[in-house]
Design an enzyme around this catalytic site. Structure first.
Site, PDB file in Angstrom:
ATOM      1  N   LYS A  43      -9.489   2.810  -2.468  1.00 40.85           N
ATOM      2  CA  LYS A  43      -9.719   2.154  -1.175  1.00 40.85           C
ATOM      3  C   LYS A  43     -11.108   2.487  -0.634  1.00 40.85           C
ATOM      4  O   LYS A  43     -11.457   3.657  -0.456  1.00 40.85           O
ATOM      5  CB  LYS A  43      -8.638   2.591  -0.189  1.00 40.85           C
ATOM      6  CG  LYS A  43      -8.651   1.877   1.146  1.00 40.85           C
ATOM      7  CD  LYS A  43      -7.483   2.379   2.001  1.00 40.85           C
ATOM      8  CE  LYS A  43      -7.370   1.648   3.317  1.00 40.85           C
ATOM      9  NZ  LYS A  43      -6.234   2.188   4.123  1.00 40.85           N
TER      10      LYS A  43
ATOM     11  N   GLU B 163       0.845  -1.198   0.000  1.00 37.65           N
ATOM     12  CA  GLU B 163       0.000   0.000   0.000  1.00 37.65           C
ATOM     13  C   GLU B 163       0.883   1.252   0.000  1.00 37.65           C
ATOM     14  O   GLU B 163       1.923   1.285   0.668  1.00 37.65           O
ATOM     15  CB  GLU B 163      -0.896  -0.012   1.239  1.00 37.65           C
ATOM     16  CG  GLU B 163      -1.768   1.231   1.398  1.00 37.65           C
ATOM     17  CD  GLU B 163      -2.544   1.237   2.708  1.00 37.65           C
ATOM     18  OE1 GLU B 163      -3.590   1.905   2.763  1.00 37.65           O
ATOM     19  OE2 GLU B 163      -2.111   0.574   3.668  1.00 37.65           O
TER      20      GLU B 163
ATOM     21  N   CYS C  51      -5.424  -2.894   2.500  1.00 35.94           N
ATOM     22  CA  CYS C  51      -5.207  -2.813   3.942  1.00 35.94           C
ATOM     23  C   CYS C  51      -6.469  -2.925   4.796  1.00 35.94           C
ATOM     24  O   CYS C  51      -6.981  -4.017   5.013  1.00 35.94           O
ATOM     25  CB  CYS C  51      -4.438  -1.531   4.253  1.00 35.94           C
ATOM     26  SG  CYS C  51      -3.556  -1.578   5.835  1.00 35.94           S
TER      27      CYS C  51
END
Length: 267
Positions: free
Chosen positions: A112, A43, A146
């Protein structure tokens, strides 16, 4: 169906320095031995988990964006997809954006979905609202970022016209050592419940906010077993072969997804 080879690059990151990180990943990419199909970077691999997007973000320009063109160069050279997320600016808004770059220079992207409010990510980056499913060399792959790993509904696998939505789930991360046992447990849970292979790629090192990163990147099969676990605290480049025959045989003998609940996600 042919097996797929996936390379995980568990690396330290230079804080808020895209050029230095690209140079460092040049070394990692140059070290890959043999063929691979997909290369997974952590990430925010050009900056670390920075909450200063006005300073570090790259303007999203499909022709002149430094990191995108760097990825294009390496994908062509290695004949493999490269994926990982960066801090990107588009139309005055900032995104923790995953790029999925193919050898022919084309790309897809995923923003994300679950921004990490505990660190104030939601105050700096916009949340995405569209899942990305990529088909590559016969395999269907879902790349996520994540904190997304904590929210199973978003990544839930299901049958579409009798076929699973995806075969491999990928998470790229900057997951701190203080919560690393949670990371490990969640990776196993996502692999088992979604009846898929899973690749989780985390960084190592530390950042100016006092976070330390142990890595603990891993390849996990749908039974919930390690295919391979990368070493803690060190940089490592690992290519693993995911077997289609073993995978297909397991899903055929134990067709869990046939009994899964149907659902829709309301955004």
């Amino acid at each position: 169906m042919k097996d797929i080879k996936i390379t995980a690059i568990q690396s330290n990151l230079v804080w808020e320095n895209p050029e230095a990180n690209r140079l460092h990943f040049d070394q990692h990419l140059s070290s890959i031995q043999g063929e691979t199909d997909v290369i997974v970077l952590p990430e925010m691999f050009t900056t670390g988990f920075s909450m200063s997007p006005k300073t570090v973000s790259e303007k999203f320009d499909i022709e002149n964006m430094a990191t995108l063109n760097w990825m294009r160069s390496w994908t062509k050279k290695l004949d493999a997809v490269i994926t990982g997320s960066i801090s990107a600016e588009e139309n005055g808004k900032y995104y923790n954006r995953l790029l999925w770059v193919r050898p022919d220079g084309t790309f897809s992207m995923y923003d994300k979905r679950h921004t990490f409010t505990f660190a104030g990510e939601n105050q700096h980056y916009e949340s995405g609202n569209e899942l990305l499913i990529e088909e590559w060399r016969g395999w269907k792959i879902c790349p996520l970022i994540c904190y997304d790993v904590r929210f199973p509904v978003w990544s839930r696998n299901k049958l579409v016209k009798g076929k699973p939505l995806y075969d491999v789930l990928i998470y790229v991360a900057n997951w701190p050592a203080v919560r690393i046992e949670v990371w490990k447990k969640l990776l196993f849970a996502r692999a088992i419940e979604n009846h898929c292979y899973l690749v989780g790629v985390n960084r190592i090192g530390d950042d100016p906010n006092g976070n330390k990163y142990v890595g603990d990147s891993a390849f996990i099969n749908p039974r919930g077993d390690y295919v391979y676990q990368l070493n803690k605290w060190i940089e490592e480049v690992s290519t693993q072969t995911l077997s289609w025959n073993d995978f297909d045989e397991f899903r055929t003998k134990f067709p869990v997804l046939n009994d899964a609940d149907d659902f829709t996600i309301s955004l």
